[in-house]
Design an enzyme around this catalytic site. Structure first.
Site, PDB file in Angstrom:
ATOM      1  N   LYS A  58      46.947  34.022  29.219  1.00 25.64           N
ATOM      2  CA  LYS A  58      47.805  35.008  28.727  1.00 25.64           C
ATOM      3  C   LYS A  58      48.396  34.799  27.223  1.00 25.64           C
ATOM      4  O   LYS A  58      48.601  35.732  26.537  1.00 25.64           O
ATOM      5  CB  LYS A  58      48.963  35.191  29.781  1.00 25.64           C
ATOM      6  CG  LYS A  58      48.748  35.711  31.202  1.00 25.64           C
ATOM      7  CD  LYS A  58      48.314  37.133  30.853  1.00 25.64           C
ATOM      8  CE  LYS A  58      48.006  38.069  32.092  1.00 25.64           C
ATOM      9  NZ  LYS A  58      47.489  39.343  32.022  1.00 25.64           N
ATOM     10  N   ASP A  60      40.611  49.457  40.628  1.00 28.71           N
ATOM     11  CA  ASP A  60      40.805  48.153  40.906  1.00 28.71           C
ATOM     12  C   ASP A  60      39.139  47.616  41.614  1.00 28.71           C
ATOM     13  O   ASP A  60      38.445  48.694  41.707  1.00 28.71           O
ATOM     14  CB  ASP A  60      41.502  47.879  42.399  1.00 28.71           C
ATOM     15  CG  ASP A  60      42.292  46.693  42.437  1.00 28.71           C
ATOM     16  OD1 ASP A  60      43.501  46.348  41.844  1.00 28.71           O
ATOM     17  OD2 ASP A  60      41.606  45.753  43.201  1.00 28.71           O
ATOM     18  N   GLY A  89      47.300  45.577  42.853  1.00 27.76           N
ATOM     19  CA  GLY A  89      47.997  44.373  42.748  1.00 27.76           C
ATOM     20  C   GLY A  89      49.781  44.631  43.243  1.00 27.76           C
ATOM     21  O   GLY A  89      50.115  45.722  43.571  1.00 27.76           O
ATOM     22  N   GLN A  90      50.396  43.711  43.075  1.00 25.06           N
ATOM     23  CA  GLN A  90      51.757  43.782  43.510  1.00 25.06           C
ATOM     24  C   GLN A  90      52.568  44.617  42.484  1.00 25.06           C
ATOM     25  O   GLN A  90      53.273  45.898  42.952  1.00 25.06           O
ATOM     26  CB  GLN A  90      52.548  42.499  43.142  1.00 25.06           C
ATOM     27  CG  GLN A  90      53.996  42.498  43.513  1.00 25.06           C
ATOM     28  CD  GLN A  90      54.890  41.253  43.175  1.00 25.06           C
ATOM     29  OE1 GLN A  90      54.154  40.568  42.281  1.00 25.06           O
ATOM     30  NE2 GLN A  90      55.998  41.126  43.429  1.00 25.06           N
ATOM     31  N   GLY A 119      43.607  46.805  37.775  1.00 25.44           N
ATOM     32  CA  GLY A 119      44.458  45.964  38.754  1.00 25.44           C
ATOM     33  C   GLY A 119      45.270  46.741  39.718  1.00 25.44           C
ATOM     34  O   GLY A 119      46.679  46.443  39.784  1.00 25.44           O
ATOM     35  N   TYR A 178      45.929  30.596  33.719  1.00 21.89           N
ATOM     36  CA  TYR A 178      46.693  31.756  33.690  1.00 21.89           C
ATOM     37  C   TYR A 178      47.341  31.816  32.335  1.00 21.89           C
ATOM     38  O   TYR A 178      47.355  32.617  31.761  1.00 21.89           O
ATOM     39  CB  TYR A 178      47.707  31.747  34.935  1.00 21.89           C
ATOM     40  CG  TYR A 178      48.264  32.924  34.916  1.00 21.89           C
ATOM     41  CD1 TYR A 178      48.045  34.285  34.918  1.00 21.89           C
ATOM     42  CD2 TYR A 178      49.702  32.733  35.263  1.00 21.89           C
ATOM     43  CE1 TYR A 178      48.766  35.192  35.189  1.00 21.89           C
ATOM     44  CE2 TYR A 178      50.609  33.738  35.307  1.00 21.89           C
ATOM     45  CZ  TYR A 178      50.184  35.100  35.141  1.00 21.89           C
ATOM     46  OH  TYR A 178      51.185  36.105  35.270  1.00 21.89           O
ATOM     47  N   ASP A 222      34.843  46.661  38.688  1.00 24.66           N
ATOM     48  CA  ASP A 222      35.112  45.432  38.380  1.00 24.66           C
ATOM     49  C   ASP A 222      35.399  45.200  36.759  1.00 24.66           C
ATOM     50  O   ASP A 222      34.545  45.585  36.080  1.00 24.66           O
ATOM     51  CB  ASP A 222      33.722  44.663  38.755  1.00 24.66           C
ATOM     52  CG  ASP A 222      33.564  43.259  38.515  1.00 24.66           C
ATOM     53  OD1 ASP A 222      34.465  42.795  37.689  1.00 24.66           O
ATOM     54  OD2 ASP A 222      32.650  42.485  38.857  1.00 24.66           O
ATOM     55  N   ILE A 223      36.346  44.590  36.575  1.00 21.72           N
ATOM     56  CA  ILE A 223      36.915  44.562  35.101  1.00 21.72           C
ATOM     57  C   ILE A 223      36.023  43.900  34.220  1.00 21.72           C
ATOM     58  O   ILE A 223      36.057  43.991  33.153  1.00 21.72           O
ATOM     59  CB  ILE A 223      38.467  44.056  35.242  1.00 21.72           C
ATOM     60  CG1 ILE A 223      38.845  44.469  33.756  1.00 21.72           C
ATOM     61  CG2 ILE A 223      38.584  42.647  35.513  1.00 21.72           C
ATOM     62  CD1 ILE A 223      39.272  45.923  33.516  1.00 21.72           C
TER      63      ILE A 223
HETATM   64  N1  SER Z   1      54.525  35.720  38.911  1.00 20.12           N
HETATM   65  C1  SER Z   1      53.285  34.962  38.063  1.00 20.12           C
HETATM   66  C2  SER Z   1      53.061  33.670  38.781  1.00 20.12           C
HETATM   67  O1  SER Z   1      53.696  33.397  39.433  1.00 20.12           O
HETATM   68  C3  SER Z   1      54.158  34.494  36.812  1.00 20.12           C
HETATM   69  O2  SER Z   1      54.062  35.542  35.971  1.00 20.12           O
HETATM   70  O3  SER Z   1      51.786  33.235  38.519  1.00 20.12           O
END
Ligand code: SER
Length: 314
Positions: free
Chosen positions: A144, A36, A13-14, A10, A140, A50-51
């Site tokens: 996690k 990525d 990503g940010q 990844g 999500y 591709d993960i």
């Molecule tokens: N930054 C994430 C989100 O907003 C939270 O860990 O989904």
């Protein structure tokens, strides 16, 4: 351990964008392989991956003789709700496969980011403790939290060394987040500089824990470098910088851009934000690896605004 050979999933990503550079600075350019789904736009070792493709992951680990993995690939809280089965596959099933592939390649040390998204309505909202109630309401959060449990299980059962931080919202100028609920805390700065106004998708007083990117990178590297014997948390460490509301960010930015206007039009992300907590107690990170943030809302705002420039007219 000798100089680690690192794979970052990844990486586009940010967080990945900034973490890859920080790792290369610390361990050397050739020690860090970025990966990525999308092709890389920057220099350096890169594998397009591709993960969900276990064979490709296995090949990347052995081709590059990887010894440490930073597994950042994931769909965030808002985007993750659009296709919950895909989110489960990417965020959890791929992680479980990665754990087994790492184990069979002799890789013990893995960084797995968790999130404030693991909290839910039953979690106390203020000063949320390390050990508390977890009833996440997004896929999500569910993936996690389950990932944290698998990490702890593999640490205990197979002697793995999986380390993790429950990231708050991450504020950064180098890269923009996509698909999260805390994205507004980055967007607001870019819109303030570029347009002088911003329409916020969360309500004015919705309070959430945040951290500034340099602190988040520092926290991640501190945890990964900490002596294993000092670590007392097998799942994921609570870590925080400071808490903000859209209004407190607006007021802080106004100190630098007095005419900046914010309007509010809450959308589906409001409900997600309200299921999370407002502030975090990071006692164990302080105790186990001497964590302390350097930035508060004022110093972060000043630094953000010093790095964001108005785009030139084309
Ligand atoms: N930054 C994430 C989100 O907003 C939270 O860990 O989904």
């Amino acid at each position: 351990m000798n100089n680690p050979k690192i794979l970052v999933t990844g990486s586009g990503g940010q967080i990945g964008t900034v973490l890859v550079n920080a790792l290369r600075e610390k361990y050397g350019e050739d020690q860090v392989v970025a990966s990525d789904l999308k092709p890389s736009t920057s220099q350096g070792l890169f594998v397009q991956l591709d993960i969900t493709d276990s064979e490709a992951l296995d090949a990347a680990l052995s081709d590059h003789k990887i010894t440490v993995i930073y597994h950042l690939a994931a769909l965030l809280s808002s985007k993750g709700e659009e296709n919950i089965h895909l989110t489960w596959d990417i965020n959890l099933l791929s992680y479980l496969k990665l754990l087994d592939i790492a184990k069979s390649n002799g890789i013990k040390k893995i960084f797995f980011p968790s999130t404030i998204g693991i909290y839910g309505q039953s979690t106390p909202k203020q000063n949320t403790q390390q050990h508390t109630s977890f009833e996440p309401e997004t896929m999500y959060g569910i993936t996690k939290y389950t990932g944290e449990l698998w990490s702890a299980y593999y640490n205990k059962k197979y002697g793995m060394d999986i380390r993790s931080i429950r990231y708050p919202g991450v504020i950064s100028y180098q890269s923009r987040p996509h698909g999260g609920t805390t994205d507004y805390a980055v967007d607001i700065f870019f819109e303030a500089v570029e347009k002088g106004k911003y329409e916020c998708y969360l309500s004015k007083n919705t309070k959430l824990p945040m951290i500034y990117m340099p602190d988040m990178i520092r926290a991640t590297l501190m945890l990964m470098e900490a002596p294993k014997d000092d670590l007392t948390i097998d799942m994921s460490y609570n870590v925080t910088g400071f808490s903000v509301t859209p209004d407190s960010l607006h007021q802080e930015i106004k100190k630098h851009i007095p005419d900046f206007e914010v309007t509010y039009k809450p959308d589906h992300r409001q409900q997600i934000a309200e299921s999370w907590t407002e502030s975090i107690d990071d006692y164990y990170a302080i105790k186990d690896w001497a964590w302390s943030p350097k930035f508060d809302i004022a110093t972060m705002t000043r630094d953000m605004l010093s790095h964001i420039t108005v785009p030139e007219e084309s």
